[in-house]
Write a protein that holds these residues in place. Structure first.
Motif, mmCIF file in Angstrom:
data_model
loop_
_atom_site.group_PDB
_atom_site.id
_atom_site.type_symbol
_atom_site.label_atom_id
_atom_site.label_comp_id
_atom_site.label_asym_id
_atom_site.label_seq_id
_atom_site.Cartn_x
_atom_site.Cartn_y
_atom_site.Cartn_z
ATOM 1 N N ASN A 1 0.818 -1.223 0.000
ATOM 2 C CA ASN A 1 0.000 0.000 0.000
ATOM 3 C C ASN A 1 0.850 1.272 0.000
ATOM 4 O O ASN A 1 0.547 2.246 0.680
ATOM 5 C CB ASN A 1 -0.946 0.011 1.207
ATOM 6 C CG ASN A 1 -1.932 -1.129 1.180
ATOM 7 O OD1 ASN A 1 -2.429 -1.513 0.115
ATOM 8 N ND2 ASN A 1 -2.210 -1.708 2.327
ATOM 9 N N ASN A 2 1.968 1.225 -0.770
ATOM 10 C CA ASN A 2 2.863 2.376 -0.930
ATOM 11 C C ASN A 2 3.510 2.825 0.387
ATOM 12 O O ASN A 2 3.935 3.970 0.511
ATOM 13 C CB ASN A 2 2.130 3.561 -1.573
ATOM 14 C CG ASN A 2 1.920 3.357 -3.061
ATOM 15 O OD1 ASN A 2 2.709 2.679 -3.726
ATOM 16 N ND2 ASN A 2 0.871 3.928 -3.599
ATOM 17 N N LYS A 3 3.581 1.936 1.352
ATOM 18 C CA LYS A 3 4.275 2.253 2.600
ATOM 19 C C LYS A 3 5.743 1.864 2.433
ATOM 20 O O LYS A 3 6.080 0.687 2.359
ATOM 21 C CB LYS A 3 3.639 1.500 3.765
ATOM 22 C CG LYS A 3 2.210 1.951 4.030
ATOM 23 C CD LYS A 3 1.600 1.187 5.201
ATOM 24 C CE LYS A 3 0.170 1.626 5.450
ATOM 25 N NZ LYS A 3 -0.469 0.869 6.544
ATOM 26 N N ARG A 4 6.599 2.883 2.376
ATOM 27 C CA ARG A 4 8.009 2.640 2.059
ATOM 28 C C ARG A 4 8.706 1.752 3.087
ATOM 29 O O ARG A 4 9.540 0.920 2.736
ATOM 30 C CB ARG A 4 8.748 3.982 1.965
ATOM 31 C CG ARG A 4 8.286 4.851 0.794
ATOM 32 C CD ARG A 4 8.999 6.175 0.822
ATOM 33 N NE ARG A 4 8.547 7.062 -0.245
ATOM 34 C CZ ARG A 4 8.870 8.335 -0.329
ATOM 35 N NH1 ARG A 4 9.660 8.860 0.588
ATOM 36 N NH2 ARG A 4 8.423 9.090 -1.316
ATOM 37 N N LYS A 5 8.368 1.942 4.342
ATOM 38 C CA LYS A 5 9.056 1.173 5.383
ATOM 39 C C LYS A 5 8.860 -0.315 5.184
ATOM 40 O O LYS A 5 9.805 -1.106 5.225
ATOM 41 C CB LYS A 5 8.548 1.610 6.751
ATOM 42 C CG LYS A 5 9.161 0.820 7.910
ATOM 43 C CD LYS A 5 8.621 1.314 9.229
ATOM 44 C CE LYS A 5 9.220 0.513 10.389
ATOM 45 N NZ LYS A 5 8.686 0.972 11.701
ATOM 46 N N THR B 1 17.630 3.642 1.069
ATOM 47 C CA THR B 1 17.969 3.138 -0.262
ATOM 48 C C THR B 1 16.739 3.067 -1.143
ATOM 49 O O THR B 1 16.784 3.432 -2.333
ATOM 50 C CB THR B 1 18.608 1.745 -0.143
ATOM 51 O OG1 THR B 1 19.793 1.830 0.644
ATOM 52 C CG2 THR B 1 18.958 1.185 -1.522
ATOM 53 N N LEU B 2 15.602 2.625 -0.571
ATOM 54 C CA LEU B 2 14.366 2.564 -1.355
ATOM 55 C C LEU B 2 13.950 3.955 -1.814
ATOM 56 O O LEU B 2 13.529 4.139 -2.959
ATOM 57 C CB LEU B 2 13.259 1.936 -0.510
ATOM 58 C CG LEU B 2 11.870 1.870 -1.177
ATOM 59 C CD1 LEU B 2 11.930 1.049 -2.465
ATOM 60 C CD2 LEU B 2 10.838 1.302 -0.215
ATOM 61 N N TYR B 3 14.058 4.943 -0.927
ATOM 62 C CA TYR B 3 13.692 6.311 -1.295
ATOM 63 C C TYR B 3 14.568 6.798 -2.451
ATOM 64 O O TYR B 3 14.078 7.427 -3.390
ATOM 65 C CB TYR B 3 13.871 7.224 -0.083
ATOM 66 C CG TYR B 3 13.563 8.673 -0.365
ATOM 67 C CD1 TYR B 3 14.583 9.583 -0.627
ATOM 68 C CD2 TYR B 3 12.251 9.134 -0.369
ATOM 69 C CE1 TYR B 3 14.303 10.906 -0.890
ATOM 70 C CE2 TYR B 3 11.964 10.461 -0.638
ATOM 71 C CZ TYR B 3 12.997 11.351 -0.890
ATOM 72 O OH TYR B 3 12.724 12.661 -1.156
ATOM 73 N N ARG B 4 15.871 6.474 -2.395
ATOM 74 C CA ARG B 4 16.778 6.885 -3.477
ATOM 75 C C ARG B 4 16.425 6.200 -4.796
ATOM 76 O O ARG B 4 16.462 6.813 -5.871
ATOM 77 C CB ARG B 4 18.214 6.544 -3.071
ATOM 78 C CG ARG B 4 19.240 6.853 -4.141
ATOM 79 C CD ARG B 4 20.646 6.789 -3.544
ATOM 80 N NE ARG B 4 20.891 5.572 -2.825
ATOM 81 C CZ ARG B 4 21.235 4.439 -3.404
ATOM 82 N NH1 ARG B 4 21.361 4.364 -4.721
ATOM 83 N NH2 ARG B 4 21.464 3.360 -2.677
ATOM 84 N N LYS B 5 16.044 4.911 -4.722
ATOM 85 C CA LYS B 5 15.665 4.186 -5.937
ATOM 86 C C LYS B 5 14.382 4.736 -6.538
ATOM 87 O O LYS B 5 14.231 4.807 -7.763
ATOM 88 C CB LYS B 5 15.503 2.696 -5.607
ATOM 89 C CG LYS B 5 16.783 1.997 -5.189
ATOM 90 C CD LYS B 5 17.767 1.899 -6.331
ATOM 91 C CE LYS B 5 18.993 1.100 -5.908
ATOM 92 N NZ LYS B 5 19.981 1.029 -6.998
ATOM 93 N N ILE B 6 13.438 5.123 -5.674
ATOM 94 C CA ILE B 6 12.179 5.695 -6.168
ATOM 95 C C ILE B 6 12.449 6.982 -6.932
ATOM 96 O O ILE B 6 11.878 7.226 -7.996
ATOM 97 C CB ILE B 6 11.209 5.936 -4.989
ATOM 98 C CG1 ILE B 6 10.730 4.595 -4.417
ATOM 99 C CG2 ILE B 6 10.002 6.776 -5.430
ATOM 100 C CD1 ILE B 6 9.896 4.740 -3.166
ATOM 101 N N LYS B 7 13.339 7.810 -6.394
ATOM 102 C CA LYS B 7 13.697 9.050 -7.081
ATOM 103 C C LYS B 7 14.458 8.757 -8.368
ATOM 104 O O LYS B 7 14.253 9.404 -9.401
ATOM 105 C CB LYS B 7 14.558 9.919 -6.164
ATOM 106 C CG LYS B 7 13.807 10.468 -4.949
ATOM 107 C CD LYS B 7 12.732 11.447 -5.384
ATOM 108 C CE LYS B 7 12.063 12.078 -4.169
ATOM 109 N NZ LYS B 7 10.969 12.992 -4.565
ATOM 110 N N GLN B 8 15.346 7.743 -8.321
ATOM 111 C CA GLN B 8 16.162 7.420 -9.488
ATOM 112 C C GLN B 8 15.320 6.941 -10.661
ATOM 113 O O GLN B 8 15.549 7.343 -11.813
ATOM 114 C CB GLN B 8 17.182 6.326 -9.101
ATOM 115 C CG GLN B 8 18.036 5.833 -10.274
ATOM 116 C CD GLN B 8 18.964 4.703 -9.822
ATOM 117 O OE1 GLN B 8 19.187 4.490 -8.635
ATOM 118 N NE2 GLN B 8 19.494 3.989 -10.787
ATOM 119 N N TYR B 9 14.326 6.085 -10.375
ATOM 120 C CA TYR B 9 13.510 5.531 -11.433
ATOM 121 C C TYR B 9 12.223 6.331 -11.668
ATOM 122 O O TYR B 9 11.396 5.937 -12.503
ATOM 123 C CB TYR B 9 13.142 4.075 -11.103
ATOM 124 C CG TYR B 9 14.343 3.174 -11.024
ATOM 125 C CD1 TYR B 9 15.341 3.187 -11.999
ATOM 126 C CD2 TYR B 9 14.502 2.296 -9.942
ATOM 127 C CE1 TYR B 9 16.439 2.355 -11.902
ATOM 128 C CE2 TYR B 9 15.603 1.451 -9.849
ATOM 129 C CZ TYR B 9 16.570 1.501 -10.832
ATOM 130 O OH TYR B 9 17.655 0.680 -10.758
#
Length: 431
Positions: free
Chosen positions: A403-407, A419-427
């Motif tokens: 449900n789009n909860k990054r944690k 790292t997930l936050y960085r990947k979301i921005k990267q892609y």
């Protein structure tokens, strides 16, 4: 203090709950407020430590003076001294004018230092001097200034452990810990969880003009048993989500429905998205390198399946035998794969090396070969499929599943939330 006096304090500062631990913390805060003693508030993140600093300031003789809350962990190490104690013009690059620090602007009032355990050691020495003598020096100056400020500090880490590890000054710890106040975590407050949930859902119902949310017995039991790692902040977020997303307010929320919002990190009935280790290493977080190995292994397996498909098509076609003979090296690995029931171990060096470029010339065949040609082209494209596409696909699936909860998506992927936050921005992934 008796219970009626404590309840009056709760009403004034908007504190909900009746647990003994909460009442004791409020009682200590009220008793110490009339003094000028330094107070150290301990408790987990999101447990409401700042509310106790406001109680202490509002009931003290400094209540008409300024109050400021500072998150020490949010200020960069290079600028925290300037923020707290001020600086002179030209003290560092960008210091175009002199500036007063918080200890100067709140003279006669109270400073709340949240996450004081994140304060650099150099700044800790400056703070100790303020607490002992009321003296400080601006950055870039040699003039000693005086201030009359009460310090209330808070932390969510064990400062004694930080002292033993050399990350926090022992003398500052005992100077701050003159009067300790411990704020209990939400999971230890029993029925307070239901009271807070009802308060939050009623507030959000009024804000969004919807009917109040009700819980059945199973949902209430589930709420009381949940650990709430994010404490009150997490409970408030869950209450807001349920108020907005649950459109049928006629029936009470069931335990099954509530479980979707609680979304535990690793439910017993749900497998992790990626499983690379077993035994004693199971449960440890996975590194990015292991994640890459998993993606590359999946790509190799997909390639094998595509090669099998192409070979089966060629074997049943008119010119298939010639193609297999001319490109037998391309399909030779299938024999070994079929004879081995278990997955072979893949060395990291081989995984990271790019696959050899292969082309199949089918121009000399008739139009009836078009179907085979398409399959072969798909195979070639699969070989050149980028690792980024696979990684992006896995991240999107994990976000949707959680449900789009990054944690929780990060835990499912086996990577850190940063790292997930960085990947979301990267892609450029839309959430």
């Amino acid at each position: 203090m008796n219970l009626s006096e404590i309840q009056a304090i709760k009403n004034r500062f908007g504190i909900i709950g009746t647990s003994p631990g909460l009442n004791h913390a409020i009682n200590v805060a009220v008793q110490v407020a009339a003094t000028d003693l330094t107070v150290l508030i301990t408790g987990e993140s999101g447990s409401g430590k700042e509310s106790f600093s406001k109680i202490i300031h509002s009931l003290s003789s400094r209540k008409h003076g300024p109050f400021i809350a500072i998150n020490c962990g949010a200020i960069p190490e290079g600028t925290i001294d300037s923020e707290l104690f001020g600086h002179e013009k030209g003290a560092f690059t960008g210091a175009l004018d002199s500036r007063k620090g918080y200890f100067e602007t709140t003279n006669g009032g109270t400073i709340f230092l949240d996450e004081v355990g994140e304060m650099p050691l150099g700044t800790q020495a400056r703070l100790l001097r303020v607490l002992e003598n009321g003296e400080y020096i601006r950055v870039g100056s040699s003039k000693v200034l005086k201030t009359n400020v009460r310090v209330v500090a808070a932390t969510n880490v064990n400062l004694l452990d930080a002292v033993n590890n050399g990350k926090f000054r022992e003398d500052l710890y005992y100077r701050l810990n003159t009067v300790p106040i411990h704020v209990p975590p939400l999971r230890d407050r029993g029925e307070d969880i239901l009271l807070l949930f009802r308060k939050f859902t009623n507030d959000f119902s009024e804000r969004y003009r919807t009917k109040p949310v009700r819980l059945d017995t199973d949902a209430r039991d589930l709420l009381l048993q949940y650990a709430f790692p994010g404490n009150i902040r997490q409970l408030k977020n869950i209450a807001e989500q349920i108020t907005i997303l649950e459109t049928d307010k006629e029936l009470p929320i069931t335990g099954e429905t509530l479980n979707h919002y609680l979304n535990p990190v690793q439910p017993a009935s749900r497998k992790a998205l990626i499983t690379l280790r077993s035994g004693e290493e199971r449960g440890e977080s996975f590194s990015e390198r292991e994640l890459l190995y998993k993606v590359l292994f999946d790509m190799r397996r997909d390639m094998t399946e595509l090669k099998k498909l192409v070979r089966n098509v060629l074997e049943n076609e008119k010119y298939g035998g010639d193609i297999l003979k001319d490109h037998q090296e391309l399909f030779s690995s299938l024999n070994n794969t079929e004879s081995t029931p278990h997955t072979p171990t893949i060395e990291p060096a081989r995984l990271l090396s790019p696959p050899p470029s292969r082309t199949v010339d089918l121009d000399r065949y008739s139009d009836e070969r078009s179907e085979i040609e398409d399959v072969v082209h798909v195979t070639a494209e699969e070989e050149s499929l980028s690792l980024e596409d696979k990684e992006k696909e896995m991240i999107i699936k994990a976000l949707r599943k959680n449900n789009n909860k990054r944690k929780y998506a990060a835990n499912a992927l086996g990577i850190s939330e940063r790292t997930l936050y960085r990947k979301i921005k990267q892609y450029d992934i839309e959430e």
